[in-house]
Every structure is written in C-alpha cells, then in structure tokens.
Design a protein around this motif. Structure first.
Motif, mmCIF file in Angstrom:
data_model
loop_
_atom_site.group_PDB
_atom_site.id
_atom_site.type_symbol
_atom_site.label_atom_id
_atom_site.label_comp_id
_atom_site.label_asym_id
_atom_site.label_seq_id
_atom_site.Cartn_x
_atom_site.Cartn_y
_atom_site.Cartn_z
ATOM 1 N N GLY A 136 -7.035 42.848 3.077
ATOM 2 C CA GLY A 136 -7.461 42.576 1.708
ATOM 3 C C GLY A 136 -6.340 41.968 0.906
ATOM 4 N N ARG A 137 -6.674 41.514 -0.280
ATOM 5 C CA ARG A 137 -5.661 40.954 -1.154
ATOM 6 C C ARG A 137 -4.686 42.040 -1.605
ATOM 7 N NH1 ARG A 137 -7.254 39.867 -5.696
ATOM 8 N NH2 ARG A 137 -9.369 40.676 -5.628
ATOM 9 N N ILE B 208 -12.792 44.136 -0.676
ATOM 10 C CA ILE B 208 -12.939 43.264 -1.836
ATOM 11 C C ILE B 208 -13.167 44.135 -3.063
ATOM 12 C CG2 ILE B 208 -14.366 41.490 -2.931
ATOM 13 C CD1 ILE B 208 -14.937 40.369 -0.176
ATOM 14 N N ASP C 142 -9.808 35.301 -0.030
ATOM 15 C CA ASP C 142 -10.737 36.078 0.795
ATOM 16 C C ASP C 142 -11.563 35.151 1.689
ATOM 17 O OD1 ASP C 142 -9.983 38.556 -0.374
ATOM 18 O OD2 ASP C 142 -11.283 38.125 -2.088
#
Length: 360
Positions: A131-132, A237, A247
């Motif tokens: 994920g970020r 997310i 993403d």
C-alpha cells in the motif's frame, strides 16, 4: 463620629483611616448579617425520587451510554463487498480468530531485510501487505495478530524494510503462515525499496519442490507439487483517499506478474461514524449506503479491462481499528476476522463448518 474619639489621632495612630478599619469591619458585619439571612440547607432527595426531571434525564443518559453501538453489531456482508455466495459463516470466522489467537509461539518475528537475496528460503505459504505510505499496513498486521509487532507512525515512510512474521506456530513446530509487511510506495518512499519488492513479486512465486502423501486406497506414495510460496498480495487502499495513480501502477505490476491480489479498504471509521444518540437507525442506514458507494467506486477503479489482465479477487474487505465488533471480552476490530479468513483461504487452511475448529 469614630474620628472624634480620643486617642485615635495620637502618635500611636498616625493614620486615621488605618486606625478606624477594624471598627468599620465590625459595623459592616452587624449591618449585613440581618439583611442576608442564612438560607435553609437542601434536604437530600429520597431514593428513587425525581428532582424536576433532572434525575430522569441522568438515568436515561446513563442507560443510553450502556447500550451497545450499532457499529458493534455489523456483519461482514454489510460493510464488505462479496461477489459470490462464499460469505464466511460465523463458525468459520470463529475458526479464523482462534487460528490467529496470540500465544507463546504466534506471532513470531522471522526476518527483516531490505534485499531480496537475503530473504531465507522457505516452503511456508506467504501473504504480503502492500500500500501507499501511511495507508495503515502495519496497523492492519497488528490487528491481525493481536499484538503491536509492527512499528506504526503517523510519519510516512517509517517502514523501510520487508519484515516477516509467523502465524499459527506450535511448540516444537514451524509456523503455518508467513505474513510480510512491505515498505510503502508513494510519498517518502525510495526507488530501491520498489526494486527489491519487484524482485520479490516476480521470483518468489517459483515452485519450492514436492510433498508426499500416502494413499491408503492404492498403497502407493503420491508426489504432489507444492503451490507457490507467495499465495496472495493484499493491497490496502484508504477509503477516504481512494485509488491513486501509484495504486494503479502497482495493480498493473501485479497483473503483469500474474500475482493473485485482493483489495482491503482501511480506516472505514471515517465514514461508518457513530452518529447522534436519538437518530441511530437512520444514521446507520445512511452511513452504510455511503460506504457501499465508496466500495463500488473503488471496485470500478481497480477492475481492468480484458486486455489489461486479471482483475483483483472478487471480495473487497474493509477494516478499522477504531470500531469494535462484539461485546465484553470478545470484542475485535472491524473486519479483521473476515481478513483472517481470507488469509486462511489463500494459504490453504480454510475448512468447511462440518470439520474441526482447531487448526491442523
């Protein structure tokens, strides 16, 4: 007058104002006391008596505070998006919670490295969380294992290495599932982290040998190839931020390497809010409707065309550490048992309700 009294203007009392202050204070007390009579003391109210409705409001508010929140009764099918009828039943969710229950042998830290070549060989099924930066990967893993085993911070880019944790271990035995926490991409990330992670995604799927099973019906030893080490990538997310370009780039890479992946929506409490006390039912309906719309929008953005490759797995799960499901000592974070069950399915440890509840 007081100033005319003898002795007040002698050398003992050079200041007439200071000399008369005690006398003025006594006169003030005598004048004020009759004007302000002492008020009667308030009698304590009898048990059960109501005082102008104030006690009734206090009792009602205290009883309202004891009522469980509507969020504590949510079921996975209400806040998760399932595309097929394989919604986990309560017995399966309970099995998943027991499988991930904290013990002396689970969870355990296995390894930490920033280079793919230093990752030890293993035939244990692995799942990876991506994920970020600051999307909540480490927090989700901590919720999964019931322990703060991963360092969390509000500062993006704190996780700078790949970290592996073993789940389901027993005394004298190996762990059954390895959970991998990876560095975040996007803000505060570094190119070298992405290079090593790409090596992991592309090379960790190779077959790791064979296992043997004895078939009692025919009396022979069967050779069965093991599945890939990397069973699934869980892409997290944040529901409020939505799907970003970074993403989409990662999803494209996962499709390129044909890695099975699934979407997890974090921080669901941003939309599944508590609401006011007197409007719970309507607020519940509106919150769930809005959250489902967010899930639908995310699904639309992460689903590729037929030419682009394979889509994510059908289920989109949601979780939050600020919402607790259940009552008493059985409370657990929102969506964690559904995520635990999904991990068991990916690793091959799922079961049908007719089987035993204890992990094999």
């Amino acid at each position: 007058m007081l100033l005319d009294k003898p002795g007040l203007l002698t050398h003992e009392h050079p200041n007439p104002i200071m000399a008369t202050r005690p006398a003025l204070t006594r006169i003030s007390r005598r004048l004020v006391k009759p004007i302000l009579p002492e008020l009667p003391k308030r009698q304590p109210s009898k048990a059960g008596a109501l005082d102008n409705g104030a006690s009734s409001r206090t009792v009602e508010s205290s009883n309202l505070g004891k009522q469980p929140s509507w969020r504590s009764k949510l079921q996975p099918e209400e806040y998760c998006s399932y595309r097929d009828p394989t919604i986990p039943v309560p017995e399966q969710l309970e099995y998943a919670r027991r499988f991930f229950a904290k013990s002396k042998h689970s969870p355990v830290h296995l390894w930490t490295t920033n280079l793919f070549r230093k990752i030890p060989e293993s035939d244990i099924p692995e799942v990876v969380f991506m994920g970020r930066s600051n999307v909540g990967k480490s927090s989700v893993i901590n919720m999964l294992v019931g322990e703060d085993i991963c360092y969390t911070s509000a500062t993006p880019g704190r996780t700078q290495t790949m970290n592996a944790f073993g789940i389901g271990g027993t005394k004298g035995g190996e762990t059954k599932i390895n959970i991998i926490d990876s560095p975040g991409y996007g803000k505060a990330s570094r190119p070298e982290w992405g290079h090593e992670l790409m090596k992991y995604l592309s090379k960790r799927q190779q077959y790791v040998g064979s296992r043997f099973r004895f078939n009692s019906n025919c009396g022979i030893l069967l050779t069965i190839p093991n599945l890939d080490r990397l069973r699934r990538v869980f892409l997290i997310i944040e529901c409020k931020a939505g799907v970003k370009n970074s993403d989409k780039e990662v999803l494209s890479i996962l499709r390129e390497f044909t890695v099975p992946h699934q979407i997890i929506v974090s921080k669901a409490d941003n939309f599944l809010t508590e609401g006011r006390a007197g409007n719970q039912e309507s607020h519940r309906t509106a919150s769930l409707k809005q959250f489902r719309q967010i899930i639908s929008r995310i699904r639309k953005e992460v689903t590729p065309t037929l030419e682009e490759g394979i889509p994510p797995l059908g289920h989109i799960l949601a979780c939050s550490n600020r919402i607790r499901i259940g009552e008493g000592h059985n409370k657990h974070p929102l969506g964690i048992d559904a995520l635990q069950w999904s991990i068991l399915q990916a690793a091959g440890f799922d079961y049908q309700p007719s089987q035993t509840l204890h992990p094999q």
